[in-house]
Design a protein around this motif. Structure first.
Motif, PDB file in Angstrom:
ATOM      1  N   ASP A 109      -1.742   5.311  -4.974  1.00 52.88           N
ATOM      2  CA  ASP A 109      -1.677   7.029  -4.062  1.00 52.88           C
ATOM      3  C   ASP A 109      -3.265   7.966  -4.854  1.00 52.88           C
ATOM      4  O   ASP A 109      -3.418   8.717  -5.754  1.00 52.88           O
TER       5      ASP A 109
ATOM      6  N   TYR B 286       4.049   1.019   1.568  1.00 56.00           N
ATOM      7  CA  TYR B 286       4.562   0.316   3.342  1.00 56.00           C
ATOM      8  C   TYR B 286       3.983  -1.595   2.234  1.00 56.00           C
ATOM      9  O   TYR B 286       2.774  -2.030   1.873  1.00 56.00           O
TER      10      TYR B 286
ATOM     11  N   ARG C 170      -4.242  -0.334   6.183  1.00 56.38           N
ATOM     12  CA  ARG C 170      -3.926   0.621   6.622  1.00 56.38           C
ATOM     13  C   ARG C 170      -5.795   1.022   6.961  1.00 56.38           C
ATOM     14  O   ARG C 170      -6.527   1.730   6.158  1.00 56.38           O
TER      15      ARG C 170
ATOM     16  N   LEU D  68       0.622  -1.566   0.162  1.00 55.22           N
ATOM     17  CA  LEU D  68       0.109  -0.029  -0.110  1.00 55.22           C
ATOM     18  C   LEU D  68       1.098   1.159   0.060  1.00 55.22           C
ATOM     19  O   LEU D  68       1.700   1.093   0.206  1.00 55.22           O
ATOM     20  N   TYR D  69       0.370   2.643  -0.834  1.00 57.29           N
ATOM     21  CA  TYR D  69       0.778   3.319  -0.695  1.00 57.29           C
ATOM     22  C   TYR D  69       0.379   4.739   0.428  1.00 57.29           C
ATOM     23  O   TYR D  69      -1.524   5.079   0.333  1.00 57.29           O
ATOM     24  N   ASP D  70       1.110   5.361   1.319  1.00 62.40           N
ATOM     25  CA  ASP D  70       0.457   5.737   2.259  1.00 62.40           C
ATOM     26  C   ASP D  70       1.847   6.848   2.642  1.00 62.40           C
ATOM     27  O   ASP D  70       2.650   6.810   2.911  1.00 62.40           O
ATOM     28  N   ASP D  71       0.988   7.959   2.296  1.00 66.52           N
ATOM     29  CA  ASP D  71       1.944   9.622   2.763  1.00 66.52           C
ATOM     30  C   ASP D  71       3.280   9.423   2.350  1.00 66.52           C
ATOM     31  O   ASP D  71       4.263   9.824   2.806  1.00 66.52           O
TER      32      ASP D  71
ATOM     33  N   GLU E   7      -6.885  -4.402  -3.760  1.00 69.93           N
ATOM     34  CA  GLU E   7      -6.551  -2.483  -2.855  1.00 69.93           C
ATOM     35  C   GLU E   7      -8.493  -2.176  -3.612  1.00 69.93           C
ATOM     36  O   GLU E   7      -8.594  -2.229  -4.386  1.00 69.93           O
TER      37      GLU E   7
ATOM     38  N   GLU F 197       8.296  -0.358   5.840  1.00 69.18           N
ATOM     39  CA  GLU F 197       8.278   1.121   5.377  1.00 69.18           C
ATOM     40  C   GLU F 197       9.437   0.788   4.526  1.00 69.18           C
ATOM     41  O   GLU F 197      10.692   0.896   4.824  1.00 69.18           O
TER      42      GLU F 197
END
Length: 264
Positions: A238, A62, A100, A55-58, A184, A75
């Motif tokens: 994203d 991850y 998340r 996954l993509y976060d900030d 996803e 990370e």
């Protein structure tokens, strides 16, 4: 930027596309939209990472990696592929899907019927949970944890009690779809890798119907993969910049792609 080539009738037949009960077409079911892709950029990826959840976060990736004795939550810096932080799982656990939700990471394991909960800021493990069946893919719709188990059904879990809120049978033109893997949530739909194929399916979470099929055969052709590389698996989105990323188990790259509708 490169465009994936298509050849739908042949590829779907060769792949046996996704369907547990055979490829007979259900006349009453709507024809799913078909997509190929454009490669936007190629990013480095740890070729020793057996990717099970991505996954993509900030601004970071991850990733949950699998294999006993090699599983972890990590990370990753997208631009360099460098692992910034990681938490190893005990050797008896085979890491699987990752999501998340509300400041926590939730990570599945394959056949040990347990998942782990981490504080998203620190990656400190803060709890665990149990579930029946196998753990494969995991995502979230913002309210529930959405989980696959390798069958043709997806379950929606309460993130506090982990009780099953509902089951979603997945159907491609009326036929059940087996081996649903990494998940996803993208723009109100579920994207899902299908194990051992180079296809991603798009699932309507209201009906379970497959309303889109993405052919990634030409993204990293099997003839070009080193022997160590395994199957396509790993989807990250994203949402802020509307960017879609995919990778595979033991692949040396993560690819940002743009979906291109097939011309009929």
């Amino acid at each position: 930027m490169s465009r994936g080539r298509i050849g739908w009738a042949r590829r779907l037949a060769l792949a046996g596309l996704l369907i547990a009960a055979g490829c007979a077409r259900h006349q009453a079911a709507a024809e799913p939209a078909r997509y190929t892709f454009e490669r936007v950029q190629t990013l480095p990826h740890d070729p020793d990472a057996f990717t099970e959840g991505l996954l993509y976060d900030d601004g970071k990736f991850y990733e949950s990696t699998g294999l006993n004795g090699r599983s972890n939550l990590r990370e990753v810096d997208p631009n360099s592929g460098r692992v910034l932080r990681e938490v190893d799982l005990p050797d008896q656990y085979f890491g699987e899907g990752l999501a998340r939700l509300d400041g926590k990471f939730y990570q599945l394991t394959w056949q040990t019927h347990v998942g782990f909960i981490y504080d998203a800021a620190t990656l400190k493990r803060i709890g665990d949970f149990s579930f029946t069946g196998e753990g494969w893919g995991l995502t979230t719709d913002g309210t529930s944890l959405v989980m696959s188990d390798g069958t043709d059904r997806i379950r929606f879990l309460d993130p506090k009690t982990f009780a099953v809120r509902r089951w979603l049978p997945v159907r491609y033109q009326g036929k059940p779809v087996a081996s649903i893997n990494e998940l996803e949530w993208v723009n109100g739909k579920i994207l899902a890798n299908v194990w051992k194929t180079d296809f991603i399916i798009r699932i309507d979470p209201a009906t379970g119907g497959v309303d889109g099929v993405i052919d990634l055969t030409a993204l990293f052709p099997r003839a070009q993969r080193p022997r160590t590389a395994d199957v396509l698996n790993g989807i990250a989105y994203d949402a802020e910049s509307d960017r879609l990323f995919v990778t595979g188990k033991l692949w040396p790259s993560v690819y940002q792609i743009r979906l291109v509708p097939e011309k009929r």
